[in-house]
Design a protein around this motif. Sequence first.
Motif, PDB file in Angstrom:
ATOM      1  N   VAL A 135       0.839  -1.194   0.000  1.00 35.21           N
ATOM      2  CA  VAL A 135       0.000   0.000   0.000  1.00 35.21           C
ATOM      3  C   VAL A 135       0.881   1.254   0.000  1.00 35.21           C
ATOM      4  CG1 VAL A 135      -0.292   0.193   2.502  1.00 35.21           C
ATOM      5  CG2 VAL A 135      -2.085   1.013   0.984  1.00 35.21           C
ATOM      6  N   HIS A 136       2.103   1.121   0.510  1.00 32.71           N
ATOM      7  CA  HIS A 136       3.038   2.245   0.494  1.00 32.71           C
ATOM      8  C   HIS A 136       3.408   2.614  -0.944  1.00 32.71           C
ATOM      9  CE1 HIS A 136       3.524   0.444   4.510  1.00 32.71           C
ATOM     10  NE2 HIS A 136       3.524   1.703   4.881  1.00 32.71           N
ATOM     11  N   ASP A 137       3.537   1.608  -1.789  1.00 32.81           N
ATOM     12  CA  ASP A 137       3.825   1.879  -3.195  1.00 32.81           C
ATOM     13  C   ASP A 137       2.638   2.563  -3.873  1.00 32.81           C
ATOM     14  OD1 ASP A 137       6.360   0.853  -2.967  1.00 32.81           O
ATOM     15  OD2 ASP A 137       5.898  -1.063  -3.930  1.00 32.81           O
ATOM     16  N   VAL A 138       1.427   2.196  -3.487  1.00 33.34           N
ATOM     17  CA  VAL A 138       0.239   2.861  -4.036  1.00 33.34           C
ATOM     18  C   VAL A 138       0.259   4.338  -3.642  1.00 33.34           C
ATOM     19  CG1 VAL A 138      -2.289   2.977  -3.983  1.00 33.34           C
ATOM     20  CG2 VAL A 138      -1.149   0.762  -4.097  1.00 33.34           C
ATOM     21  N   MET A 139       0.619   4.623  -2.401  1.00 35.99           N
ATOM     22  CA  MET A 139       0.696   6.012  -1.950  1.00 35.99           C
ATOM     23  C   MET A 139       1.807   6.768  -2.684  1.00 35.99           C
ATOM     24  SD  MET A 139      -0.211   5.810   2.142  1.00 35.99           S
ATOM     25  CE  MET A 139       1.228   4.878   2.595  1.00 35.99           C
ATOM     26  N   LEU A 140       2.944   6.120  -2.886  1.00 36.91           N
ATOM     27  CA  LEU A 140       4.036   6.751  -3.627  1.00 36.91           C
ATOM     28  C   LEU A 140       3.628   7.005  -5.076  1.00 36.91           C
ATOM     29  CD1 LEU A 140       7.030   7.644  -3.522  1.00 36.91           C
ATOM     30  CD2 LEU A 140       7.626   5.310  -4.201  1.00 36.91           C
ATOM     31  N   ASP A 141       2.994   6.010  -5.699  1.00 37.91           N
ATOM     32  CA  ASP A 141       2.519   6.147  -7.071  1.00 37.91           C
ATOM     33  C   ASP A 141       1.530   7.306  -7.202  1.00 37.91           C
ATOM     34  OD1 ASP A 141       3.992   3.846  -7.557  1.00 37.91           O
ATOM     35  OD2 ASP A 141       2.249   2.530  -7.633  1.00 37.91           O
ATOM     36  N   SER A 142       0.559   7.341  -6.306  1.00 39.33           N
ATOM     37  CA  SER A 142      -0.465   8.385  -6.395  1.00 39.33           C
ATOM     38  C   SER A 142       0.122   9.763  -6.104  1.00 39.33           C
ATOM     39  CB  SER A 142      -1.635   8.076  -5.472  1.00 39.33           C
ATOM     40  OG  SER A 142      -1.230   7.994  -4.133  1.00 39.33           O
ATOM     41  N   SER A 143       1.172   9.820  -5.296  1.00 43.94           N
ATOM     42  CA  SER A 143       1.852  11.096  -5.053  1.00 43.94           C
ATOM     43  C   SER A 143       2.537  11.598  -6.314  1.00 43.94           C
ATOM     44  CB  SER A 143       2.893  10.953  -3.940  1.00 43.94           C
ATOM     45  OG  SER A 143       2.285  10.589  -2.741  1.00 43.94           O
ATOM     46  N   GLY A 144       3.165  10.689  -7.053  1.00 41.69           N
ATOM     47  CA  GLY A 144       3.794  11.079  -8.317  1.00 41.69           C
ATOM     48  C   GLY A 144       2.787  11.613  -9.307  1.00 41.69           C
ATOM     49  N   ALA A 145       1.648  10.927  -9.427  1.00 44.48           N
ATOM     50  CA  ALA A 145       0.595  11.380 -10.337  1.00 44.48           C
ATOM     51  C   ALA A 145       0.024  12.717  -9.875  1.00 44.48           C
ATOM     52  CB  ALA A 145      -0.510  10.328 -10.425  1.00 44.48           C
ATOM     53  N   LEU A 146      -0.201  12.865  -8.574  1.00 47.92           N
ATOM     54  CA  LEU A 146      -0.763  14.108  -8.047  1.00 47.92           C
ATOM     55  C   LEU A 146       0.161  15.286  -8.321  1.00 47.92           C
ATOM     56  CD1 LEU A 146      -2.992  15.543  -6.453  1.00 47.92           C
ATOM     57  CD2 LEU A 146      -1.731  14.971  -4.358  1.00 47.92           C
ATOM     58  N   LEU A 147       1.458  15.101  -8.148  1.00 48.47           N
ATOM     59  CA  LEU A 147       2.401  16.186  -8.417  1.00 48.47           C
ATOM     60  C   LEU A 147       2.312  16.637  -9.877  1.00 48.47           C
ATOM     61  CD1 LEU A 147       4.665  18.073  -7.512  1.00 48.47           C
ATOM     62  CD2 LEU A 147       6.289  16.244  -8.094  1.00 48.47           C
ATOM     63  N   ALA A 148       2.277  15.692 -10.797  1.00 50.46           N
ATOM     64  CA  ALA A 148       2.184  16.038 -12.214  1.00 50.46           C
ATOM     65  C   ALA A 148       0.878  16.761 -12.522  1.00 50.46           C
ATOM     66  CB  ALA A 148       2.301  14.782 -13.071  1.00 50.46           C
ATOM     67  N   ILE A 149      -0.212  16.285 -11.960  1.00 50.19           N
ATOM     68  CA  ILE A 149      -1.522  16.903 -12.197  1.00 50.19           C
ATOM     69  C   ILE A 149      -1.548  18.319 -11.637  1.00 50.19           C
ATOM     70  CG2 ILE A 149      -3.975  16.760 -11.601  1.00 50.19           C
ATOM     71  CD1 ILE A 149      -3.549  13.629 -11.678  1.00 50.19           C
ATOM     72  N   LEU A 150      -0.990  18.512 -10.438  1.00 47.98           N
ATOM     73  CA  LEU A 150      -0.947  19.848  -9.844  1.00 47.98           C
ATOM     74  C   LEU A 150      -0.091  20.803 -10.673  1.00 47.98           C
ATOM     75  CD1 LEU A 150      -0.696  19.022  -6.031  1.00 47.98           C
ATOM     76  CD2 LEU A 150      -2.672  19.934  -7.280  1.00 47.98           C
ATOM     77  N   ILE A 151       1.036  20.313 -11.174  1.00 49.74           N
ATOM     78  CA  ILE A 151       1.877  21.148 -12.032  1.00 49.74           C
ATOM     79  C   ILE A 151       1.099  21.569 -13.276  1.00 49.74           C
ATOM     80  CG2 ILE A 151       3.907  21.136 -13.553  1.00 49.74           C
ATOM     81  CD1 ILE A 151       5.313  19.441 -11.358  1.00 49.74           C
ATOM     82  N   CYS A 152       0.396  20.631 -13.892  1.00 53.82           N
ATOM     83  CA  CYS A 152      -0.424  20.958 -15.076  1.00 53.82           C
ATOM     84  C   CYS A 152      -1.493  21.983 -14.728  1.00 53.82           C
ATOM     85  CB  CYS A 152      -1.067  19.702 -15.654  1.00 53.82           C
ATOM     86  SG  CYS A 152       0.080  18.640 -16.529  1.00 53.82           S
ATOM     87  N   MET A 153      -2.139  21.812 -13.589  1.00 54.44           N
ATOM     88  CA  MET A 153      -3.189  22.751 -13.178  1.00 54.44           C
ATOM     89  C   MET A 153      -2.613  24.151 -12.965  1.00 54.44           C
ATOM     90  SD  MET A 153      -5.436  20.381 -10.585  1.00 54.44           S
ATOM     91  CE  MET A 153      -6.430  21.743 -10.020  1.00 54.44           C
TER      92      MET A 153
END
Length: 168
Positions: A135-153
Motif C-alpha cells: 500500500v506504500h507503493d500505491v501512496m508513492l505512485d499516487s503522489s507522483g501522479a498528483l504532483l504532475a496533475i498539480l503542475i499541469c493545473m
Amino acid sequence: MKKQLHYIFIVLMVLVLIGLFISSSMTYHQQEMKPGFIHKYFPLLENWVGHWNIYYGGRWHNAHLDQGVAGMTQFVMRKMAHFGSFFLLGLFGSLGLKKIFQSWGGPLLIWLGTILVAFCDEFHQMLTGDRTPSVHDVMLDSSGALLAILICMIVYGIKNFKNSKNDA
C-alpha cells in the motif's frame, strides 16, 4: 496541430500503462540489478544515496540493512521508478485528456484513475511470483501522479490568467 498533440499524449499515456503492466509481470529477480552494474552505470547515485536512512514500508532502509550501498541504490531506483512512472501517467493523462475534462473535476478524476491503476498494479504484482504488493507503493505512485496533475493545473491556471489579462 494542437488536436493531434492531445492524441500523442494519450498514446504516451497508454505506453506508460503498457510499461507498468510489463514491469509488474516481471519477478523481483528479473528486475534485479547486480552490484557491478550499479557501480558501473550509477556511481553518482550510489555515492549520493549510500549514506541515506529512509523509513519506508514500515522499516528502515540504508546501506547496512539493504545489502550494501548497491542494495540501497537499487531500493531508491525502484522507488524513483514508481514515482516517476506515475508522474508520467498523471502528466500525460492531464495533457491528453484536457479537452475532455475541462472543469476542476477533471484533474480529480484523472488522479482517482491513477490511484486505481496503482492498486491494480500492486494486485498484479501479488499474482507475480517473488513480488510483494504494498500500500506504500500505491501512496508513492499516487503522489507522483498528483504532483504532475498539480503542475499541469498551475501551468493551465497561469496560462488562462495571462490570456484573460490580454483579452481585457
